[in-house]
Scaffold this motif. Structure first.
Motif, mmCIF file in Angstrom:
data_model
loop_
_atom_site.group_PDB
_atom_site.id
_atom_site.type_symbol
_atom_site.label_atom_id
_atom_site.label_comp_id
_atom_site.label_asym_id
_atom_site.label_seq_id
_atom_site.Cartn_x
_atom_site.Cartn_y
_atom_site.Cartn_z
ATOM 1 N N ASP A 1 11.717 9.332 -4.674
ATOM 2 C CA ASP A 1 12.217 8.444 -3.614
ATOM 3 C C ASP A 1 11.600 8.764 -2.251
ATOM 4 O O ASP A 1 12.024 8.237 -1.231
ATOM 5 N N ALA A 2 10.590 9.627 -2.248
ATOM 6 C CA ALA A 2 9.889 9.964 -1.003
ATOM 7 C C ALA A 2 8.639 9.099 -0.857
ATOM 8 O O ALA A 2 8.074 8.638 -1.848
ATOM 9 N N ILE A 3 8.224 8.883 0.365
ATOM 10 C CA ILE A 3 7.022 8.094 0.630
ATOM 11 C C ILE A 3 5.886 9.027 1.021
ATOM 12 O O ILE A 3 6.043 9.880 1.897
ATOM 13 N N GLY A 4 4.745 8.870 0.341
ATOM 14 C CA GLY A 4 3.543 9.622 0.686
ATOM 15 C C GLY A 4 2.892 8.994 1.905
ATOM 16 O O GLY A 4 2.763 7.774 1.981
ATOM 17 N N LYS A 5 2.499 9.825 2.857
ATOM 18 C CA LYS A 5 1.971 9.308 4.115
ATOM 19 C C LYS A 5 0.452 9.414 4.161
ATOM 20 O O LYS A 5 -0.107 10.466 3.885
ATOM 21 N N TYR A 6 -0.204 8.290 4.507
ATOM 22 C CA TYR A 6 -1.646 8.293 4.759
ATOM 23 C C TYR A 6 -1.883 8.848 6.149
ATOM 24 O O TYR A 6 -1.074 8.635 7.035
ATOM 25 N N PRO A 7 -2.978 9.502 6.429
ATOM 26 C CA PRO A 7 -3.982 9.932 5.464
ATOM 27 C C PRO A 7 -3.633 11.306 4.901
ATOM 28 O O PRO A 7 -2.947 12.094 5.541
ATOM 29 N N SER A 8 -4.079 11.586 3.687
ATOM 30 C CA SER A 8 -3.924 12.905 3.083
ATOM 31 C C SER A 8 -4.884 13.868 3.762
ATOM 32 O O SER A 8 -5.806 13.461 4.457
ATOM 33 N N THR A 9 -4.663 15.149 3.525
ATOM 34 C CA THR A 9 -5.569 16.174 4.039
ATOM 35 C C THR A 9 -6.273 16.821 2.859
ATOM 36 O O THR A 9 -5.628 17.257 1.914
ATOM 37 N N VAL A 10 -7.593 16.872 2.921
ATOM 38 C CA VAL A 10 -8.370 17.550 1.892
ATOM 39 C C VAL A 10 -8.662 18.951 2.398
ATOM 40 O O VAL A 10 -9.371 19.129 3.389
ATOM 41 N N ALA A 11 -8.071 19.951 1.743
ATOM 42 C CA ALA A 11 -8.316 21.343 2.088
ATOM 43 C C ALA A 11 -9.417 21.891 1.179
ATOM 44 O O ALA A 11 -9.877 21.210 0.263
ATOM 45 N N LYS A 12 -9.806 23.136 1.438
ATOM 46 C CA LYS A 12 -10.879 23.764 0.662
ATOM 47 C C LYS A 12 -10.536 23.842 -0.825
ATOM 48 O O LYS A 12 -11.419 23.752 -1.668
ATOM 49 N N ASN A 13 -9.245 23.976 -1.140
ATOM 50 C CA ASN A 13 -8.856 24.146 -2.537
ATOM 51 C C ASN A 13 -7.812 23.134 -3.002
ATOM 52 O O ASN A 13 -7.019 23.418 -3.893
ATOM 53 N N GLY A 14 -7.830 21.950 -2.423
ATOM 54 C CA GLY A 14 -6.900 20.937 -2.912
ATOM 55 C C GLY A 14 -6.553 19.890 -1.885
ATOM 56 O O GLY A 14 -7.217 19.750 -0.862
ATOM 57 N N VAL A 15 -5.469 19.164 -2.168
ATOM 58 C CA VAL A 15 -5.056 18.040 -1.340
ATOM 59 C C VAL A 15 -3.614 18.250 -0.875
ATOM 60 O O VAL A 15 -2.758 18.659 -1.659
ATOM 61 N N GLY B 1 0.805 -1.216 0.000
ATOM 62 C CA GLY B 1 0.000 0.000 0.000
ATOM 63 C C GLY B 1 0.838 1.266 0.000
ATOM 64 O O GLY B 1 0.312 2.366 0.084
ATOM 65 N N THR B 2 2.151 1.135 -0.105
ATOM 66 C CA THR B 2 3.049 2.289 -0.078
ATOM 67 C C THR B 2 3.032 3.008 -1.419
ATOM 68 O O THR B 2 3.072 2.380 -2.471
ATOM 69 N N VAL B 3 2.991 4.340 -1.363
ATOM 70 C CA VAL B 3 3.071 5.158 -2.570
ATOM 71 C C VAL B 3 4.358 5.965 -2.502
ATOM 72 O O VAL B 3 4.589 6.712 -1.553
ATOM 73 N N LYS B 4 5.222 5.760 -3.503
ATOM 74 C CA LYS B 4 6.473 6.516 -3.563
ATOM 75 C C LYS B 4 6.344 7.606 -4.611
ATOM 76 O O LYS B 4 5.842 7.377 -5.702
#
Length: 194
Positions: free
Chosen positions: A167-181, A161-164
């Motif tokens: 060479d960086a790893i994206g960390k769950y959970p993302s934050t949904v802001a008013k105008n993007g992610v 389930g890892t998203v690179k």
């Protein structure tokens, strides 16, 4: 004749059993939590609100205000201000790969020295921004174009389930802001030939 006084040993045993059961359930949940990452949709990091079964954080503020409120992005906020990009994140729709303070502090001295030049700072920070949302097609193609112009490589390890992102790893959970992610990453992304 009924005895109205309950046996205190029975009550204590019951409480001990309940405590033990709750403890075992808690430890089992914590141990299995990394396994749950396997069930994330490969697209959920980039469009978290589109996948109701996947956790994400929600902010009713714009990207800039959301980053300012989170202390782990203090360096990023300062760098965005210096580059004149913080105001950009108050309008329009963006996905930002947001390095933490720890990620900025981990930059080697020679890389940080090059990064500190104003034209390089702007270039690197723009390399963390994608106009609009990242689509399924971007994820499937393995890259997404940044506003800097160069693509960030996307590699999804379906088994973990890892998203690179490069060479960086994206960390769950993302934050949904008013105008993007906002996608937290554990390294500063650097364009090629930097």
């Amino acid at each position: 004749m009924l005895n109205k006084n309950r046996n205190p040993l029975i009550s204590k045993n019951w409480i001990k059993k309940l405590t033990c059961f709750v403890g075992i359930a808690g430890v089992t949940t914590l141990i299995s939590f990394p396994v749950l990452a396997k069930f994330y949709s490969r697209y959920a990091l980039f469009q978290p609100s589109a996948y109701s079964s996947v956790p994400y954080r929600n902010s009713n503020k714009d990207i800039a205000q959301t980053l300012i409120q989170d202390s782990k992005f203090a360096n990023l906020v300062g760098e965005l201000k210096q580059a004149g990009l913080l105001d950009t994140l108050k309008q329009g729709e963006y996905t930002i790969f947001a390095p933490t303070d720890k990620a900025f502090n981990a930059l080697p001295k020679d890389v940080f020295k090059r990064y500190s030049q104003s034209e390089n700072r702007t270039k690197v920070l723009q390399y963390h921004l994608v106009a609009g949302q990242i689509t399924k097609e971007n994820v499937d193609s393995g890259a997404v174009k940044t506003i800097e112009g160069q693509p960030v490589k996307i590699v999804v390890d379906d088994s973990s389930g890892t998203v690179k992102l490069n060479d960086a790893i994206g960390k769950y959970p993302s934050t949904v802001a008013k105008n993007g992610v906002i996608i937290e990453v554990d390294k500063v992304l650097l364009p090629s030939e930097f």
